[in-house]
Scaffold this active site. Structure first.
Site, PDB file in Angstrom:
ATOM      1  N   THR A  60       1.218   0.356   9.113  1.00  0.00           N
ATOM      2  CA  THR A  60       0.834   1.651   8.585  1.00  0.00           C
ATOM      3  C   THR A  60      -0.290   2.155   9.715  1.00  0.00           C
ATOM      4  OG1 THR A  60       1.935   1.989   6.848  1.00  0.00           O
ATOM      5  CG2 THR A  60       0.349   3.598   7.374  1.00  0.00           C
ATOM      6  N   PHE A  82      -3.561   4.585  10.142  1.00  0.00           N
ATOM      7  CA  PHE A  82      -4.348   5.397   9.178  1.00  0.00           C
ATOM      8  C   PHE A  82      -5.438   6.431  10.090  1.00  0.00           C
ATOM      9  CE2 PHE A  82      -2.746   2.093   6.517  1.00  0.00           C
ATOM     10  CZ  PHE A  82      -3.038   2.610   5.226  1.00  0.00           C
TER      11      PHE A  82
END
Lengths: 282, 282
Positions: free
Chosen positions: A184, A186
């Site tokens: 992921t 960020f």
């Protein structure tokens, strides 16, 4: 990618993120802002943005995209609704573990709690635990905390090793995600012009006239300068059905002459333009 | 847009869609395929695609994009995973109503059921019904059916007028959506080369080499022929973090020489290419 050391921010700086202590966003917050920050867990992404916009937290750290499930659209929309600045990005490898209060056999588990995206990313494993009901929860770490607080003996949660450690719970099965290529991305956000960092990546958002070739012309300002586009995202404009805001990530810092020229050139053809940030990868 | 009459398909043709009878997808199915079809309600989008791929239904009708909440990504991913063909598109104006078993005062309602997107699209109204809990359900029409089947007196659902009529329930408040510019675009799908229709819109999906200017060059094949791009969507490629499949909608039919030339030109530069369909707007 080359990982730089984290940004220098004052010890105890407050950092808002969605989820409970132990959420993947907290891990990202430490990667970007160091170990000495004060985490501020929030129930929703709206609350995260409002905390920083309203001056109740110094920074926000939000997931923007997952390598399997794609963009987190709500956060693209919130980037436009609020005027925060992106000051850094980081990548977190997502490893999901099955976590319970005490060692328990898989066949004795009747409920598995987690965020719907985490449940979707552990389908192969979940098919092996046939009798367990899957319960959607607002946060991975929050589901660990819930099971602990409720004292549930036949329930387990899917979350990070950080969450197991923080809530003193047991990891029953490790690495239960379907795909190991699970990352992921960020972004760290702050109020504008407070913590701007020189960097090699830039995120912008713009709207174009609704005419043939408009997006092609917009992308030309980067292609003709050999600036690499790493991401394009389109989101609907409310009140104008089938017209879009385009979010672009480019591999160039706004201080480089070719990036500055490209953005100046792009502004000539946009109906709306905003620089969300130019930042380092940490 | 000019709405043509619906496609000619045999009476009783089975049409799979997600949700219960009265779902917005069923309305779209009738717009595209006429009044004499046999609706086949499905619990999930996976089931909708599997029903048609497996020959258990003739057609599928799926929402692909909403003018406020954006793309329905799961359906983009399913378009690639299955090899169905898009044979028509249509647009449905989304009007949400508050529906209950019998006339009831707003302050007496303790729970409001609906699909999370419908709940999100009625925020202004829901703030007026302060005491009611919001319950996420898998389908708008399904939440009406649930309240009826369970005999809930202090609950209401947010769904279409069709759903109220089908389940013989009362509309308590009409048109409670925040924005009147609320439309959903639907695609009708069939097994390949069964029901292809000549049309003026084409949907393709492709992957590009990961190099600067790749997307710009891909879009050039349309821009240089004045072919209008109506939508671009990118979705992650599993196993290749931060590489994308691009979905494009263009306003040109595959039988027109300029569209055929553009697609031939595009295939020269793609790693993967598939025509999802060329179809009319109904």
């Amino acid at each position: 990618m080359n990982r730089l050391k984290s940004l220098s921010v004052p010890a105890g700086s407050t950092v808002a993120f969605q989820g409970e202590l132990g959420a993947f966003s907290q891990r990202a917050a430490h990667q970007i802002l160091g170990a000495a920050i004060q985490p501020v867990p929030c129930a929703s992404f709206d609350e995260v943005f409002e905390k920083v916009s309203g001056g109740k937290a110094c920074f926000a750290v939000i997931p923007i995209e997952n390598s399997l499930s794609g963009s987190i659209h709500q956060n693209f929309d919130l980037l436009t609704r609020h005027s925060l600045e992106a000051i850094a990005e980081t990548f977190v490898r997502i490893e999901h573990h099955l976590i319970a209060r005490a060692p328990v056999k898989l066949r004795e588990i009747s409920q598995i709690y987690s965020h719907p995206v985490a449940l979707a990313q552990c389908q192969k494993f979940l098919r092996r635990v046939k009798r367990a009901e899957h319960v959607s929860f607002y946060d991975t770490a929050g589901s660990v905390k819930f099971i602990r607080d409720q004292g549930l003996r036949h329930a387990a949660a899917i979350a990070s090793a950080d969450a197991a450690r923080i809530y003193r719970m047991k990891i029953i099965c490790r690495r239960i995600e379907d795909s190991s290529e699970n990352y992921t991305r960020f972004l760290a956000l702050a109020r504008r012009r407070r913590f701007s960092q020189p960097g090699s990546k830039t995120t912008i958002v713009f709207a174009l006239k609704n005419e043939p070739g408009a997006l092609f012309k917009a992308l030309s300002v980067f292609a003709l300068r050999n600036i690499d586009l790493t991401k394009i995202e389109s989101r609907p404009i409310h009140g104008k059905p089938w017209e879009y805001l385009f979010y672009l990530d480019i591999r160039s810092g706004q201080n480089s002459p070719e990036c500055a020229n490209a953005l100046r050139n792009l502004r000539e053809m946009t109906l709306y333009f905003r620089l969300i940030g130019s930042y380092p990868t940490l």
